[in-house]
Design a protein around this motif. Structure first.
Motif, PDB file in Angstrom:
ATOM      1  N   HIS A 258     -19.543 -57.323   5.432  1.00 35.46           N
ATOM      2  CA  HIS A 258     -19.401 -58.781   5.444  1.00 35.46           C
ATOM      3  C   HIS A 258     -18.684 -59.194   4.175  1.00 35.46           C
ATOM      4  O   HIS A 258     -18.724 -58.501   3.163  1.00 35.46           O
ATOM      5  CB  HIS A 258     -20.781 -59.452   5.527  1.00 35.46           C
ATOM      6  CG  HIS A 258     -20.704 -60.915   5.819  1.00 35.46           C
ATOM      7  ND1 HIS A 258     -20.683 -61.859   4.830  1.00 35.46           N
ATOM      8  CD2 HIS A 258     -20.618 -61.592   6.987  1.00 35.46           C
ATOM      9  CE1 HIS A 258     -20.597 -63.065   5.373  1.00 35.46           C
ATOM     10  NE2 HIS A 258     -20.552 -62.920   6.690  1.00 35.46           N
ATOM     11  N   VAL A 259     -18.026 -60.351   4.209  1.00 34.62           N
ATOM     12  CA  VAL A 259     -17.267 -60.832   3.063  1.00 34.62           C
ATOM     13  C   VAL A 259     -18.163 -60.994   1.830  1.00 34.62           C
ATOM     14  O   VAL A 259     -17.699 -60.859   0.699  1.00 34.62           O
ATOM     15  CB  VAL A 259     -16.519 -62.144   3.419  1.00 34.62           C
ATOM     16  CG1 VAL A 259     -17.490 -63.301   3.549  1.00 34.62           C
ATOM     17  CG2 VAL A 259     -15.434 -62.456   2.413  1.00 34.62           C
ATOM     18  N   ASN A 260     -19.468 -61.235   2.024  1.00 36.81           N
ATOM     19  CA  ASN A 260     -20.395 -61.365   0.897  1.00 36.81           C
ATOM     20  C   ASN A 260     -20.593 -60.045   0.169  1.00 36.81           C
ATOM     21  O   ASN A 260     -21.021 -60.036  -0.987  1.00 36.81           O
ATOM     22  CB  ASN A 260     -21.757 -61.884   1.371  1.00 36.81           C
ATOM     23  CG  ASN A 260     -21.674 -63.295   1.894  1.00 36.81           C
ATOM     24  OD1 ASN A 260     -20.717 -64.019   1.641  1.00 36.81           O
ATOM     25  ND2 ASN A 260     -22.692 -63.696   2.642  1.00 36.81           N
ATOM     26  N   GLY A 261     -20.321 -58.911   0.828  1.00 40.99           N
ATOM     27  CA  GLY A 261     -20.493 -57.610   0.209  1.00 40.99           C
ATOM     28  C   GLY A 261     -19.230 -57.077  -0.445  1.00 40.99           C
ATOM     29  O   GLY A 261     -19.200 -55.938  -0.901  1.00 40.99           O
ATOM     30  N   LEU A 262     -18.172 -57.902  -0.508  1.00 45.00           N
ATOM     31  CA  LEU A 262     -16.902 -57.456  -1.075  1.00 45.00           C
ATOM     32  C   LEU A 262     -16.836 -57.760  -2.575  1.00 45.00           C
ATOM     33  O   LEU A 262     -17.273 -58.815  -3.026  1.00 45.00           O
ATOM     34  CB  LEU A 262     -15.732 -58.144  -0.387  1.00 45.00           C
ATOM     35  CG  LEU A 262     -15.555 -57.902   1.115  1.00 45.00           C
ATOM     36  CD1 LEU A 262     -14.349 -58.685   1.621  1.00 45.00           C
ATOM     37  CD2 LEU A 262     -15.394 -56.436   1.415  1.00 45.00           C
ATOM     38  N   VAL A 263     -16.254 -56.804  -3.315  1.00 40.69           N
ATOM     39  CA  VAL A 263     -15.925 -57.048  -4.724  1.00 40.69           C
ATOM     40  C   VAL A 263     -14.433 -57.376  -4.807  1.00 40.69           C
ATOM     41  O   VAL A 263     -14.042 -58.310  -5.501  1.00 40.69           O
ATOM     42  CB  VAL A 263     -16.263 -55.814  -5.584  1.00 40.69           C
ATOM     43  CG1 VAL A 263     -15.813 -56.012  -7.014  1.00 40.69           C
ATOM     44  CG2 VAL A 263     -17.748 -55.520  -5.514  1.00 40.69           C
ATOM     45  N   ASP A 264     -13.605 -56.613  -4.094  1.00 41.90           N
ATOM     46  CA  ASP A 264     -12.157 -56.843  -4.018  1.00 41.90           C
ATOM     47  C   ASP A 264     -11.804 -57.275  -2.600  1.00 41.90           C
ATOM     48  O   ASP A 264     -12.507 -56.943  -1.649  1.00 41.90           O
ATOM     49  CB  ASP A 264     -11.385 -55.544  -4.334  1.00 41.90           C
ATOM     50  CG  ASP A 264     -11.666 -55.012  -5.731  1.00 41.90           C
ATOM     51  OD1 ASP A 264     -11.999 -55.823  -6.610  1.00 41.90           O
ATOM     52  OD2 ASP A 264     -11.564 -53.782  -5.915  1.00 41.90           O
ATOM     53  N   ALA A 265     -10.700 -57.977  -2.453  1.00 42.80           N
ATOM     54  CA  ALA A 265     -10.213 -58.350  -1.124  1.00 42.80           C
ATOM     55  C   ALA A 265      -9.720 -57.080  -0.420  1.00 42.80           C
ATOM     56  O   ALA A 265      -9.102 -56.213  -1.044  1.00 42.80           O
ATOM     57  CB  ALA A 265      -9.098 -59.362  -1.239  1.00 42.80           C
ATOM     58  N   ILE A 266     -10.018 -56.963   0.875  1.00 43.80           N
ATOM     59  CA  ILE A 266      -9.608 -55.777   1.623  1.00 43.80           C
ATOM     60  C   ILE A 266      -8.854 -56.172   2.877  1.00 43.80           C
ATOM     61  O   ILE A 266      -8.935 -57.311   3.342  1.00 43.80           O
ATOM     62  CB  ILE A 266     -10.827 -54.900   2.005  1.00 43.80           C
ATOM     63  CG1 ILE A 266     -11.816 -55.689   2.887  1.00 43.80           C
ATOM     64  CG2 ILE A 266     -11.510 -54.347   0.786  1.00 43.80           C
ATOM     65  CD1 ILE A 266     -12.923 -54.838   3.460  1.00 43.80           C
ATOM     66  N   LYS A 267      -8.075 -55.211   3.409  1.00 46.19           N
ATOM     67  CA  LYS A 267      -7.340 -55.362   4.658  1.00 46.19           C
ATOM     68  C   LYS A 267      -7.548 -54.090   5.471  1.00 46.19           C
ATOM     69  O   LYS A 267      -8.057 -53.098   4.958  1.00 46.19           O
ATOM     70  CB  LYS A 267      -5.844 -55.542   4.396  1.00 46.19           C
ATOM     71  CG  LYS A 267      -5.471 -56.772   3.620  1.00 46.19           C
ATOM     72  CD  LYS A 267      -3.962 -56.822   3.453  1.00 46.19           C
ATOM     73  CE  LYS A 267      -3.615 -57.530   2.159  1.00 46.19           C
ATOM     74  NZ  LYS A 267      -2.241 -57.336   1.787  1.00 46.19           N
ATOM     75  N   GLU A 268      -7.094 -54.119   6.716  1.00 45.21           N
ATOM     76  CA  GLU A 268      -7.198 -52.935   7.556  1.00 45.21           C
ATOM     77  C   GLU A 268      -6.402 -51.787   6.948  1.00 45.21           C
ATOM     78  O   GLU A 268      -5.367 -51.986   6.330  1.00 45.21           O
ATOM     79  CB  GLU A 268      -6.695 -53.232   8.971  1.00 45.21           C
ATOM     80  CG  GLU A 268      -7.642 -54.120   9.756  1.00 45.21           C
ATOM     81  CD  GLU A 268      -7.198 -54.326  11.192  1.00 45.21           C
ATOM     82  OE1 GLU A 268      -6.392 -53.521  11.707  1.00 45.21           O
ATOM     83  OE2 GLU A 268      -7.669 -55.312  11.791  1.00 45.21           O
ATOM     84  N   ASN A 269      -6.916 -50.563   7.138  1.00 44.22           N
ATOM     85  CA  ASN A 269      -6.342 -49.297   6.663  1.00 44.22           C
ATOM     86  C   ASN A 269      -6.402 -49.131   5.148  1.00 44.22           C
ATOM     87  O   ASN A 269      -5.790 -48.210   4.618  1.00 44.22           O
ATOM     88  CB  ASN A 269      -4.905 -49.099   7.171  1.00 44.22           C
ATOM     89  CG  ASN A 269      -4.851 -49.040   8.682  1.00 44.22           C
ATOM     90  OD1 ASN A 269      -5.739 -48.482   9.314  1.00 44.22           O
ATOM     91  ND2 ASN A 269      -3.826 -49.638   9.258  1.00 44.22           N
ATOM     92  N   ASN A 270      -7.111 -49.989   4.424  1.00 46.66           N
ATOM     93  CA  ASN A 270      -7.320 -49.796   2.989  1.00 46.66           C
ATOM     94  C   ASN A 270      -8.361 -48.704   2.770  1.00 46.66           C
ATOM     95  O   ASN A 270      -9.338 -48.613   3.509  1.00 46.66           O
ATOM     96  CB  ASN A 270      -7.835 -51.075   2.322  1.00 46.66           C
ATOM     97  CG  ASN A 270      -6.744 -52.086   2.086  1.00 46.66           C
ATOM     98  OD1 ASN A 270      -5.596 -51.888   2.440  1.00 46.66           O
ATOM     99  ND2 ASN A 270      -7.124 -53.198   1.474  1.00 46.66           N
ATOM    100  N   LYS A 271      -8.160 -47.889   1.732  1.00 41.12           N
ATOM    101  CA  LYS A 271      -9.178 -46.926   1.329  1.00 41.12           C
ATOM    102  C   LYS A 271     -10.111 -47.648   0.368  1.00 41.12           C
ATOM    103  O   LYS A 271      -9.657 -48.318  -0.557  1.00 41.12           O
ATOM    104  CB  LYS A 271      -8.546 -45.719   0.649  1.00 41.12           C
ATOM    105  CG  LYS A 271      -7.772 -44.846   1.613  1.00 41.12           C
ATOM    106  CD  LYS A 271      -7.294 -43.585   0.955  1.00 41.12           C
ATOM    107  CE  LYS A 271      -6.551 -42.716   1.960  1.00 41.12           C
ATOM    108  NZ  LYS A 271      -6.103 -41.469   1.363  1.00 41.12           N
ATOM    109  N   VAL A 272     -11.416 -47.513   0.615  1.00 41.94           N
ATOM    110  CA  VAL A 272     -12.396 -48.241  -0.176  1.00 41.94           C
ATOM    111  C   VAL A 272     -13.554 -47.331  -0.583  1.00 41.94           C
ATOM    112  O   VAL A 272     -13.775 -46.281   0.012  1.00 41.94           O
ATOM    113  CB  VAL A 272     -12.971 -49.453   0.609  1.00 41.94           C
ATOM    114  CG1 VAL A 272     -11.909 -50.508   0.825  1.00 41.94           C
ATOM    115  CG2 VAL A 272     -13.576 -49.027   1.922  1.00 41.94           C
TER     116      VAL A 272
END
Length: 151
Positions: A117-131
């Motif tokens: 969920h967006v609340n669990g993000l530290v950085d903005a992400i997109k599809e196919n990003n390695k995280v």
């Protein structure tokens, strides 16, 4: 006084009751005639073998298995302390909807799809990003938190 009138249905019902009573008496007499008189207690016993089948032969005392009381678990056994799994996991974002604020990350090790969920993000992400991310159990299953883009 007039004689009470019996209808045909009443007569038939009375005949059925009499027939039922006679059949019951006949069955009772048959049971008494076929009963095994003097059956011993041992003849009435049944045994259960090691596979759960009912038999008439007693079990072999040489095959007896002794089980300690402490070894019997009635409840669900508690999970043993597992080795601490690497808390920080790596994965690839398979789906992310910016407008709705949620998506899914595929874990590289387990190939498991984990909700983010967006609340669990530290950085903005997109599809196919390695995280990199951590997993917490939510009410509906595992959720990814502290999600950061990895280089």
């Amino acid at each position: 006084m007039s004689k009470s009138q019996e209808t045909w249905n009443k007569k038939e019902a009375e005949k059925k009751r009499a027939k039922k009573k006679q059949d019951k008496e006949q069955k009772k007499e048959d049971r008494k005639a076929n009963a095994k008189e003097g059956s011993s207690f041992e003849d009435m016993l049944a045994y259960v073998d090691e596979y759960g089948n009912i038999t008439s032969t007693p079990p072999d005392p040489l095959k007896k298995i002794v089980i300690k009381e402490e070894d019997i678990q009635i409840a669900i056994p508690k999970l043993a302390d597992m080795a601490p799994v690497d808390l920080i996991r790596k994965g690839i974002v398979t789906f992310f909807n910016d407008s709705k604020g949620y998506g899914f990350i595929k874990d590289m090790e387990t190939q498991e799809s984990i909700f983010v969920h967006v609340n669990g993000l530290v950085d903005a992400i997109k599809e196919n990003n390695k995280v990199t991310f951590e997993v917490e159990m939510g009410p509906k299953g595992p959720n990814a938190v502290n999600v950061k883009q990895s280089k």
